[in-house]
Structure formats: C-alpha cells, structure tokens
Design a protein around this motif. Structure first.
Motif, PDB file in Angstrom:
ATOM      1  N   GLU A  34       0.616  -1.110  -0.061  1.00  0.00           N
ATOM      2  CA  GLU A  34       0.168   0.154   0.143  1.00  0.00           C
ATOM      3  C   GLU A  34       0.734   1.188  -0.173  1.00  0.00           C
ATOM      4  N   HIS A  35       0.322   2.238  -0.644  1.00  0.00           N
ATOM      5  CA  HIS A  35       1.054   3.624  -0.750  1.00  0.00           C
ATOM      6  C   HIS A  35       0.877   4.183   0.384  1.00  0.00           C
ATOM      7  N   LEU A  36       1.899   4.874   0.888  1.00  0.00           N
ATOM      8  CA  LEU A  36       2.035   5.863   2.127  1.00  0.00           C
ATOM      9  C   LEU A  36       2.549   7.043   1.734  1.00  0.00           C
ATOM     10  N   ASN A  37       1.940   8.150   1.987  1.00  0.00           N
ATOM     11  CA  ASN A  37       2.161   9.495   1.415  1.00  0.00           C
ATOM     12  C   ASN A  37       3.061  10.253   2.497  1.00  0.00           C
ATOM     13  N   VAL A  38       4.212   9.299   2.959  1.00  0.00           N
ATOM     14  CA  VAL A  38       5.076  10.146   3.722  1.00  0.00           C
ATOM     15  C   VAL A  38       6.685   9.855   3.337  1.00  0.00           C
ATOM     16  N   GLY A  39       7.321  10.498   3.959  1.00  0.00           N
ATOM     17  CA  GLY A  39       8.765  10.418   3.659  1.00  0.00           C
ATOM     18  C   GLY A  39       9.258  12.024   3.021  1.00  0.00           C
ATOM     19  N   ASN A  40      10.201  11.806   2.284  1.00  0.00           N
ATOM     20  CA  ASN A  40      10.664  13.210   1.496  1.00  0.00           C
ATOM     21  C   ASN A  40      10.194  13.053   0.032  1.00  0.00           C
ATOM     22  N   ILE A  41       8.804  14.013   0.503  1.00  0.00           N
ATOM     23  CA  ILE A  41       7.838  14.191  -0.458  1.00  0.00           C
ATOM     24  C   ILE A  41       8.394  15.183  -1.978  1.00  0.00           C
ATOM     25  N   GLY A  42       9.126  16.077  -1.198  1.00  0.00           N
ATOM     26  CA  GLY A  42       9.846  16.986  -2.143  1.00  0.00           C
ATOM     27  C   GLY A  42      10.701  16.333  -2.920  1.00  0.00           C
ATOM     28  N   LEU A  43      11.491  15.582  -2.518  1.00  0.00           N
ATOM     29  CA  LEU A  43      12.659  14.850  -3.367  1.00  0.00           C
ATOM     30  C   LEU A  43      11.735  14.190  -4.344  1.00  0.00           C
ATOM     31  N   PHE A  44      10.602  13.435  -4.007  1.00  0.00           N
ATOM     32  CA  PHE A  44      10.000  12.503  -4.581  1.00  0.00           C
ATOM     33  C   PHE A  44       9.432  13.150  -6.103  1.00  0.00           C
ATOM     34  N   ASN A  45       8.675  14.492  -5.708  1.00  0.00           N
ATOM     35  CA  ASN A  45       8.082  15.338  -6.534  1.00  0.00           C
ATOM     36  C   ASN A  45       9.107  15.888  -7.654  1.00  0.00           C
TER      37      ASN A  45
END
Length: 486
Positions: A34-45
C-alpha cells in the motif's frame, strides 16, 4: 521508507510503501503493498518532474515496519514485488538497528544538532555508543544492497542526514562508482558540528561522494570550513581536496514543480473551496501556517508573535484569524513545543462566541483544502528557528497568483536568502518583530504586494524541481569524469 539512495537514475512511482496482510501469489505468507504519502515528498516530486532525464530508476530504503521473524522466502517475495511493480528495493534491518539508527542517532543527535539545538536533554540518547553502532550497521546493510544491483555507469544518489555514513561505505566497495550525497537539512556552523563525538566519522562518510550538495551558500561554507578544521584537508570555494582526489561541494536550491502545483490549483474543487473560504472570512484577515509540530519549526514562537500583534493592535483583534495546520511528528518533539497553552490563551483573551482568533488543526488536511487555504490567505507566516528550503513558501507563492498577498518568513529558513527581499524577514526569537511583520503584511499597499510577489514568483520559477535535479546529476557526472582524468 526512510530516505535512501537512488541507483541508476530514477525514483519509484510513489515515495513510500507499507505492507499489510492479504493474499499474494509469490509466497504462502500473505502480504499486500500500500502507498503511504510520507517520507521526502519534495525529493520524490522533484525527480518525478524530471523523468525525461532518466532511463531507469530504483529507490532503496527501509520498510518502516518490523521484519524480525520474516522468513527468507517472505523477504525475497516482498523484494521481488517491490522491484517489479514499484522499482523499489527494501533494506531489511533489525528492530534494534532501526531504533538505534533512526530514533536515537538520527533524531536525537543529528537532527537537533544540525538545527542548532545541542542534544543534551536526558531523554535523548543519540550520544550513546550503541546508537552509532546501529547507524553504522544500518548503512552497511544499505551499502551491501547497493552492491548487489549496481551496474557500471549507474549514478548513486544518497539523500539526507540519516545516511551520512553511507557514501564512504559505498566507495570502499565500489571505488569507481559515481556517487552524490545531498543534505536536505541545514549544515551547522563549525562551532556546533565540532561538538559531536562522531564528527570525523560523519565528515568522512559524506566525503566518500564525488559531489556533496547543500541547499544554501551558508551551509556549503560551513561544511568546507568544518572539514578543513576537523580533517585537516585543503578547501577551496569549489570543494575539498582529499588524498583520493577532489570532492565538489555545491549549492543547489531545491524547488518544487510549478506546473504540477498549478495544475492541482486549477482543479474545480480548489476553486469552489476558495470561494467558500472567501465568503467565510469576508471582512476578516486570514493568516495561515503549516508546520510540523517540532521544536525547530517555531510554531510556539509564531503564536506568541500573533498574540503580541493582537495586544498591540486591538483594532485587528476581532477581525483577524490565524489558521495553523500542525503536522504530527515524534511524541518527544511535540511535548516540548507546548503550543496549546498559547492557543487557548489567545482564544480566551481575544475570542468570543462569534469569533475565534486561532483555528488549530493538529493534523494535515486534504491537499485541495490546503491549496485553497493558501490561495485565500491575506498572509502566510513561517517562523522556523532553523530550516532547509521550506517548500511550503513556494506553494504559497504559486497559489497567490491572484491575491499577491505577502509572505512573512524566518531569516533562518534556507529559502529566505534566495527570495531576494521578496519576503518580510523576521527573527523568530523576536516576538515584537513577528507582530510588526504581521501588521506590515496586512496593511501593505497593493503596489508593494505586487512588487514583492513578482520577486518571489521569479525565484520559484527559477529554482524549480527540474533545475535542481538536472544540475545535481550533471555535477555528479562532471565531477566523476574530472576525478578519473586525475
């Protein structure tokens, strides 16, 4: 997953996954992803905004759940599933290693020290020998995982303070690899860093990379000066010269994807929410803030400044609302912030049955609501005691393309210097300065608002996510090529 290195040139389609019970074909031991919308979202984007630069990508990180007692069959099945469907590979660590590395070494030593808070509180155990040993053991596991899948020509991009020891370990195993390390938090002055008992180990770990990236010129200068003092190496404006060669130390202002944010902002749902907020707060001034409820994010300082503003300007007391979104973080951090006493005091002193001066959300809100809130605001207030780039300010600028409302920004946020005077800068420890900045923002002329917003918007477009990724990847390639020539 905790932040990890990218092998090759890409990240997974989602920043983080977790596992729960269900049926899976690969093993009799069931699981789902399952996806979790946490972590380094800025880097991911940022990387997702630059996919045209890449051929392949693999994200490596910890699962964030206990894996003790897992059979080798289950580990293999999970690894294969994540790699095949999400271009992701897990690193399996013991509970003891995770607690020592993440909870103690990273969060109770590195994080506070790098934000200019010496980690000497009795409940913090980052100084313990076992915490460092756990961090080293975890990074060894990362290095081994990388070696398993490495191919000649791959770029290994290691991210953030959790993995500062890792570049050296990779270099020892893969001497000819292209390695970059990027620190997403501030790098402190030499006077702070030199107090750490593992200062040499951390520096040598980072400098195993071809390029070490930081977010501002000040952080870059701090690293070069500190390495010269602690390691006795030669430094220059371009980096540091070690026995094995030159390591580039660069400044890379991380941004967001303006096109992506504008696309979400243009959604009809956001437009409807903006209209609702404009009607709800008609005749009032709306201040907004969105921060982790962490002692370095300055939420309490913001509230004290707002209280001072209301006391000094009673004509605003009945028509100004601060909506503060406080994101949940580690419990030991939240206990030290102690903001609710200030929230309750303000609402008791200045509120009534018709008016609540502070609306406080101790949770995140849906992204569409968040964008609408930024769009309807008459000012945004960010009072971090110390911070990296703080991309919330970038999102605010994009959402203010119609109102052009001002931004009140701490001088100790990495973004502040890049905004070239577009923001109203404040010392977050000066309550009266925060109060005055809030008033200046609310009474600012339309002409000044426009001029300041134009400055801010220009920088948001210039320091975009794609330019950050492309410049960092390019510098890794060129620095490695230069090292091979020597």
């Amino acid at each position: 997953m905790t932040p990890g290195p990218q092998i090759g040139t890409q990240l997974p389609k989602e920043p983080q996954t977790t596992l729960t019970d269900a049926v899976a074909a690969e093993t009799d031991d069931p699981f789902t992803v399952e996806h979790l919308n946490v972590g380094n979202i800025g880097l991911f984007n940022a990387v997702n905004a630059s996919l045209d630069l890449f051929a392949e990508r693999v994200w490596i990180g910890e699962l964030g759940i206990t894996t003790e007692g897992w059979s080798e069959e289950r580990k293999t099945a999970v690894s294969n599933r994540l790699l095949d469907e999400f271009e992701t590979l897990p690193v399996f660590v013991s509970d003891t290693e995770f607690e020592g590395h993440y909870s103690r070494f990273s969060k109770q030593l590195i994080w506070p020290a790098f934000h200019y808070i010496m980690p000497e509180m009795p409940q913090w155990h980052g100084w313990e020998k076992s915490a460092y040993e756990a961090a080293l053991a975890t990074c060894e596991r990362f290095a081994d995982r990388i070696v398993d899948i490495y191919r000649d020509g791959d770029i290994i991009w290691v991210n953030d303070y959790h993995l500062m020891l890792l570049p050296k370990l990779i270099r020892e195993r893969l001497p000819g690899a292209k390695i970059g390390f990027f620190l997403h938090i501030p790098f402190p002055s030499s006077e702070i860093f030199r107090c750490l008992h593992v200062r040499k180990e951390l520096l040598e770990g980072m400098l195993g990379a071809d390029v070490v990236g930081l977010q501002t010129f000040s952080y870059k200068r701090h690293l070069i000066q500190t390495a010269k003092r602690v390691l006795g190496v030669t430094g220059s404006p371009s980096g540091l010269t070690l026995d094995r060669g030159h390591v580039v130390v660069g400044q890379y202002a991380m941004g967001l994807d303006p096109v992506g944010v504008e696309g979400k902002w243009s959604n009809a749902t956001v437009g409807e929410l903006i209209e609702f907020l404009n009607e709800k707060y008609s005749g009032k001034y709306l201040l907004v803030g969105r921060d982790k409820l962490d002692h370095v994010k300055g939420v309490r300082q913001k509230l004290l400044g707002y209280e001072c503003f209301l006391e000094a300007n009673p004509e605003f007391a009945g028509k100004t609302v601060l909506t503060q979104i406080a994101l949940t973080t580690a419990e030991h951090n939240e206990l030290q912030v102690q903001v609710m006493d200030v929230v309750n005091r303000i609402n008791s002193k200045f509120g009534n049955i018709e008016h609540q001066p502070v609306v406080f959300f101790h949770k995140d809100i849906p992204y569409s609501q968040y964008l609408a809130l930024l769009s309807a605001a008459d000012a945004m207030v960010i009072t971090s005691l110390r911070d990296g780039m703080n991309l919330t300010s970038h999102e605010y600028v994009i959402c203010q393309r119609e109102k052009k409302s001002p931004l009140v920004l701490s001088e100790f946020v990495g973004t502040y210097g890049s905004f070239n005077g577009g923001a109203l800068g404040v010392n977050p420890m000066d309550t009266r300065a925060i109060a005055q900045a809030i008033k200046d923002a609310l009474v600012m002329s339309d002409e000044e608002k426009l001029a300041r917003w134009n400055l801010l918007h220009r920088q948001v477009l210039t320091n975009s996510a794609s330019s950050f990724v492309s410049s960092f990847i390019s510098d890794i390639e060129s620095a490695h090529a230069e090292a091979e020539r020597h």
